[in-house]
Design an enzyme around this catalytic site. Structure first.
Site, PDB file in Angstrom:
ATOM      1  N   CYS A   2       0.835  -1.197   0.000  1.00  0.00           N
ATOM      2  CA  CYS A   2       0.000   0.000   0.000  1.00  0.00           C
ATOM      3  C   CYS A   2       0.871   1.249   0.000  1.00  0.00           C
ATOM      4  CB  CYS A   2      -0.941   0.091   1.189  1.00  0.00           C
ATOM      5  SG  CYS A   2      -2.065  -1.288   1.313  1.00  0.00           S
ATOM      6  N   ARG A  27       4.048  -0.335  -4.880  1.00  0.00           N
ATOM      7  CA  ARG A  27       3.805  -0.838  -3.532  1.00  0.00           C
ATOM      8  C   ARG A  27       2.522  -1.656  -3.432  1.00  0.00           C
ATOM      9  NH1 ARG A  27       6.840   1.866   0.369  1.00  0.00           N
ATOM     10  NH2 ARG A  27       5.386   1.235   1.973  1.00  0.00           N
ATOM     11  N   TRP A  76      -2.607  -2.818  -1.619  1.00  0.00           N
ATOM     12  CA  TRP A  76      -2.238  -4.234  -1.691  1.00  0.00           C
ATOM     13  C   TRP A  76      -3.106  -4.901  -0.643  1.00  0.00           C
ATOM     14  CZ3 TRP A  76      -0.231  -8.052   1.522  1.00  0.00           C
ATOM     15  CH2 TRP A  76       0.311  -9.174   0.886  1.00  0.00           C
ATOM     16  N   ASN A 102      -1.936   2.340   5.607  1.00  0.00           N
ATOM     17  CA  ASN A 102      -1.077   1.225   5.209  1.00  0.00           C
ATOM     18  C   ASN A 102      -0.682   0.508   6.486  1.00  0.00           C
ATOM     19  OD1 ASN A 102       0.947  -0.457   4.227  1.00  0.00           O
ATOM     20  ND2 ASN A 102       2.493   1.155   4.355  1.00  0.00           N
ATOM     21  N   GLY A 103      -0.988  -0.775   6.565  1.00  0.00           N
ATOM     22  CA  GLY A 103      -0.631  -1.524   7.770  1.00  0.00           C
ATOM     23  C   GLY A 103      -1.708  -2.538   8.067  1.00  0.00           C
ATOM     24  N   GLU A 506      17.429 -18.277  -6.002  1.00  0.00           N
ATOM     25  CA  GLU A 506      17.035 -16.956  -6.512  1.00  0.00           C
ATOM     26  C   GLU A 506      16.501 -17.071  -7.944  1.00  0.00           C
ATOM     27  OE1 GLU A 506      16.362 -14.240  -5.292  1.00  0.00           O
ATOM     28  OE2 GLU A 506      16.589 -12.731  -6.837  1.00  0.00           O
ATOM     29  N   LYS A 510      12.801 -15.827  -8.924  1.00  0.00           N
ATOM     30  CA  LYS A 510      12.552 -14.831  -9.985  1.00  0.00           C
ATOM     31  C   LYS A 510      11.532 -15.379 -10.971  1.00  0.00           C
ATOM     32  CE  LYS A 510      13.697 -11.864  -8.701  1.00  0.00           C
ATOM     33  NZ  LYS A 510      14.416 -11.609  -7.499  1.00  0.00           N
ATOM     34  N   GLU A 513       7.900 -15.646  -9.409  1.00  0.00           N
ATOM     35  CA  GLU A 513       7.181 -14.420  -9.043  1.00  0.00           C
ATOM     36  C   GLU A 513       6.726 -13.602 -10.246  1.00  0.00           C
ATOM     37  OE1 GLU A 513       9.333 -11.755  -6.447  1.00  0.00           O
ATOM     38  OE2 GLU A 513      11.180 -12.066  -7.538  1.00  0.00           O
ATOM     39  N   HIS A 529      17.259 -37.414  -3.074  1.00  0.00           N
ATOM     40  CA  HIS A 529      16.557 -37.743  -1.824  1.00  0.00           C
ATOM     41  C   HIS A 529      15.068 -37.414  -1.895  1.00  0.00           C
ATOM     42  CE1 HIS A 529      20.324 -38.759   0.013  1.00  0.00           C
ATOM     43  NE2 HIS A 529      20.836 -37.626  -0.449  1.00  0.00           N
ATOM     44  N   LYS A 626       6.333  -4.275  -3.680  1.00  0.00           N
ATOM     45  CA  LYS A 626       7.774  -4.068  -3.555  1.00  0.00           C
ATOM     46  C   LYS A 626       8.223  -3.991  -2.107  1.00  0.00           C
ATOM     47  CE  LYS A 626      11.729  -3.194  -5.462  1.00  0.00           C
ATOM     48  NZ  LYS A 626      12.346  -4.359  -6.108  1.00  0.00           N
TER      49      LYS A 626
HETATM   50  C1  F6R Z   1      11.810 -10.841  -4.797  1.00  0.00           C
HETATM   51  C2  F6R Z   1      11.584  -9.778  -3.885  1.00  0.00           C
HETATM   52  C3  F6R Z   1      11.164 -10.098  -2.484  1.00  0.00           C
HETATM   53  C4  F6R Z   1      11.977  -9.232  -1.519  1.00  0.00           C
HETATM   54  C5  F6R Z   1      11.499  -9.434  -0.080  1.00  0.00           C
HETATM   55  C6  F6R Z   1      12.339  -8.659   0.907  1.00  0.00           C
HETATM   56  O1  F6R Z   1      12.192 -10.370  -6.042  1.00  0.00           O
HETATM   57  O2  F6R Z   1      11.748  -8.646  -4.231  1.00  0.00           O
HETATM   58  O3  F6R Z   1      11.341 -11.450  -2.188  1.00  0.00           O
HETATM   59  O4  F6R Z   1      13.316  -9.564  -1.638  1.00  0.00           O
HETATM   60  O5  F6R Z   1      10.171  -9.018   0.027  1.00  0.00           O
HETATM   61  O6  F6R Z   1      12.335  -7.310   0.628  1.00  0.00           O
HETATM   62  P1  F6R Z   1      13.395  -6.333   1.251  1.00  0.00           P
HETATM   63  O7  F6R Z   1      14.723  -6.651   0.691  1.00  0.00           O
HETATM   64  O8  F6R Z   1      12.933  -4.961   0.882  1.00  0.00           O
HETATM   65  O9  F6R Z   1      13.372  -6.565   2.735  1.00  0.00           O
END
Ligand code: F6R
Length: 631
Positions: A2, A27, A76, A102-103, A506, A510, A513, A529, A626
């Site tokens: 948000c 956000r 969000w 937001n929260g 990772e 990627k 997501e 395993h 984000k």
């Molecule tokens: C994946 C991604 C999320 C963030 C996670 C932590 O691409 O962006 O998995 O890495 O939400 O976010 P930060 O680094 O802002 O604590």
């Protein structure tokens, strides 16, 4: 999670609110809305739309909404589906109080039950809607005191209400009877105040107001503020007025252009040579006496001498960077290191040990779980009298002005520039580099590696920027080609070992997501395993095979996958052994320590091209945000 933007001043509020929401859309993008007070009629006009901000723009259809004080929100969803009725702002029954939040208000159900018993009807399924109703009730109780100074009345009403809220929030409140006032408050959710020309504003994040000011006042937890066209008053939870110096932002860093790239994510992948260059320039310095380079962390590192163990707290991609960091800190610098999901650490931390360094890794600096876990660690360590248990902390973040930046003074600013694509790429890269810096510094201080070994690693780091440029160019093409063949797959397995195991994780994160394809990262040796049962010709396997300690083992594990008919994609150099791959994303021969910094590139590009080929919204994938500012 948000985004909030709000303004009061002498100018029309609408352009700033809409511009701010555009910048905050990363956000959350389930719905958006704005509310503006017309100071002549003292009416609040509220417009909301489900889905992307564009839908709100279409609704407004270029119509102006007169008024100089307003609030905006991009959502969000937490409580209640992404529907218009759940979009913010939320308004009380009289239509006089409007709130964006937001929260998460954890005791909202209890508050809602009470209000419903009093006859108040709710229009949404959100936790937020209790707030405008409570404020209106409070305003009634206060008897609209002092009508010539309604802003102060609103301030008192909001303060009384937030005292009853449990959970976390950042909120902005309008009251029709105080058309030139805005009350804002925060607890464990980000909120900054901007000081503009003829207007004061407030937002969840700096880019939202960067077109209007570069002077900000970050709010602290439990603070409440009154903004009017004449100024800003901030109070702490004891109602003490707070005075602090504003911070000046680097505007060019806040205003972000997609340039000619189709998506921010692709631009941010292409930014990485520059990210590496900037990091190297910032953190490597040449010793004028011996001409050798050394790591120059921005705080006194002499306390590293007493550190016996490291604990790293992070989420998501930041945790993957931390895992590479853990490998380096243990294997290169010889310090026992553990990495924890912040959401797990906060409720089941390991027993306290002495002489521990705790590292919080968060690109946004606002991730609720990470911030809470660090707070918890500081608190429990501060209760122990023995000096060796005192908290030793480092934050690795891209946003020094964020919550973690205010929580921890030893900061490694990764300096990647603002990242807009929800999927982290260049910030991951700069986090990785920061761990190389830390590992080198520890190895130097603890004497676990010779000068020659350390210099060799530093020289390898220096070679990165041009190497990356070539790699990105080359694999942008190979990834596009592979995406053409694989955009319809259902499952992918990523394998890696040792220092590249987190890179497999990772790569899988990627892909899932942004493309919504199921993907799993696994340590290559663990396949047999259990997960090997998943493999058949419909499940491609992407195997990271960098020459070094475990190269032959990874090749054997890839062989096992091939025997189950999986199509094998190798992230590996062209050398003896890698002919088993059905498709080779060819990597340069490199030093094993450095290999994660190269191997991540084709994986980022492959995810990007698969998602783009599927026609998906790469920069704003469904259900994600984000900055994850709720638990
Ligand atoms: C994946 C991604 C999320 C963030 C996670 C932590 O691409 O962006 O998995 O890495 O939400 O976010 P930060 O680094 O802002 O604590």
């Amino acid at each position: 999670m948000c985004g909030i933007v709000a303004v009061t001043g002498f100018k029309n509020a609408l352009p700033l609110l809409m511009n701010g929401l555009e910048k905050l859309e990363y956000r959350g993008y389930d719905s958006a809305g704005i509310a503006i007070i017309n100071s002549e009629t003292q009416n609040i006009t509220c417009n909301k739309a489900e889905g992307k901000l564009q839908n709100l723009k279409n609704l407004l259809n270029k119509n102006n909404i007169p008024g100089t004080t307003g609030i905006g929100h991009t959502r969000w969803a937490t409580h209640g589906k992404p529907e218009v009725k759940n979009a913010h702002p939320h308004i009380d029954s009289s239509g006089e109080v409007a709130v964006v939040q937001n929260g998460i208000i954890e005791n909202f159900q209890e508050l809602k039950n009470k209000l419903e018993k009093e006859g108040i009807a709710f229009n949404s399924d959100t936790d937020t809607e209790v707030i405008p109703h409570l404020i209106q009730r409070e305003l009634n109780t206060l008897g609209k005191l002092n009508l010539d100074n309604n802003g102060s009345t609103l301030l008192v009403a909001v303060r009384n209400v937030i005292n009853d809220l449990e959970g976390s929030y950042a909120l902005a409140v309008l009251w029709a009877a105080a058309p030139n006032s805005l009350v804002v408050a925060r607890r464990q959710a980000p909120l900054i105040i901007g000081l503009g020309e003829g207007e004061f504003m407030c937002a969840s994040d700096t880019p939202a107001i960067a077109n209007f000011t570069n002077i900000i006042l970050p709010m602290e937890d439990e603070e409440i503020g009154l903004l009017t066209p004449l100024g800003v008053e901030i109070y702490d939870s004891n109602n003490e007025r707070q005075y602090r110096n504003p911070i000046s932002l680097n505007i060019s860093e806040q205003i972000i252009d997609k340039m000619n790239f189709k998506h921010y994510m692709l631009k941010e992948i292409y930014d990485q040579p520059e990210t590496a260059k900037n990091w190297l320039e910032k953190y490597l310095i040449k010793n004028s006496k011996n001409g050798q380079f050394q790591i120059n962390l921005p705080f006194d590192t002499s306390f590293f001498e007493s550190i016996e163990r490291i604990e790293i707290i992070a989420c998501g991609t930041s945790k993957h960077a931390a895992m590479v960091g853990s490998f380096l800190l243990e294997q290169f610098a010889g310090i026992p290191t553990n990495v924890f999901y912040a959401s797990e650490f906060r409720y089941s931390p390991p027993p306290l040990l002495p002489n521990v360094l705790t590292i919080g890794v968060t690109q946004s600096g606002e991730t609720a779980d990470t911030i809470a876990a660090i707070n918890m660690e500081i608190t429990r360590r501060s209760l122990v009298e023995d000096e060796t248990f005192k908290p030793n902390l480092i934050a690795i973040t891209n946003r020094t002005e964020s919550s973690i930046g205010r929580q921890i003074s030893n900061i490694i600013d990764i300096g990647a520039g603002i990242e807009i694509g929800v999927a982290a790429t260049k910030t991951f890269y700069a986090q990785l580099l920061s761990f190389y810096g830390l590992a080198i510094q520890f190895a130097q201080i603890k004497g676990t590696k010779s000068k020659e070994e350390i210099s060799k690693l530093i020289v390898e780091l220096y070679k990165l920027p041009p190497l990356l440029e070539d790699l990105i160019e080359k694999h942008n093409q190979s990834a596009e080609k592979l995406a053409h063949d694989f955009f319809n797959i259902k499952d992918v397995v990523f394998l890696g070992r040792g220092i590249n195991y987190p890179i497999a994780l990772e790569g899988a994160l990627k892909l899932k997501e942004i493309s919504y394809i199921h993907a799993v990262g696994y340590p290559a040796g663990e396949m047999k395993h259990g997960p090997i049962a998943l493999l058949d010709k419909k499940v491609p396997v992407i195997s990271i095979a960098s020459p070094g300690e475990v190269f032959d083992k990874v090749i054997s594990n890839a062989q096992e996958a091939k025997a189950r008919d999986s199509y094998l994609i190798g992230i590996a150099p062209k050398c003896n052994g890698t002919q088993i791959f059905d498709y080779l994303m060819t990597m340069p021969e490199s030093n094993e320590w450095i290999s994660p910094l190269l191997n991540i590139i084709p994986l980022q590009l492959l995810s990007y091209h698969i998602a783009a080929h599927r026609g998906l919204d790469v920069d704003q994938p469904r259900n994600l945000a984000k900055s994850v500012t709720v638990e």
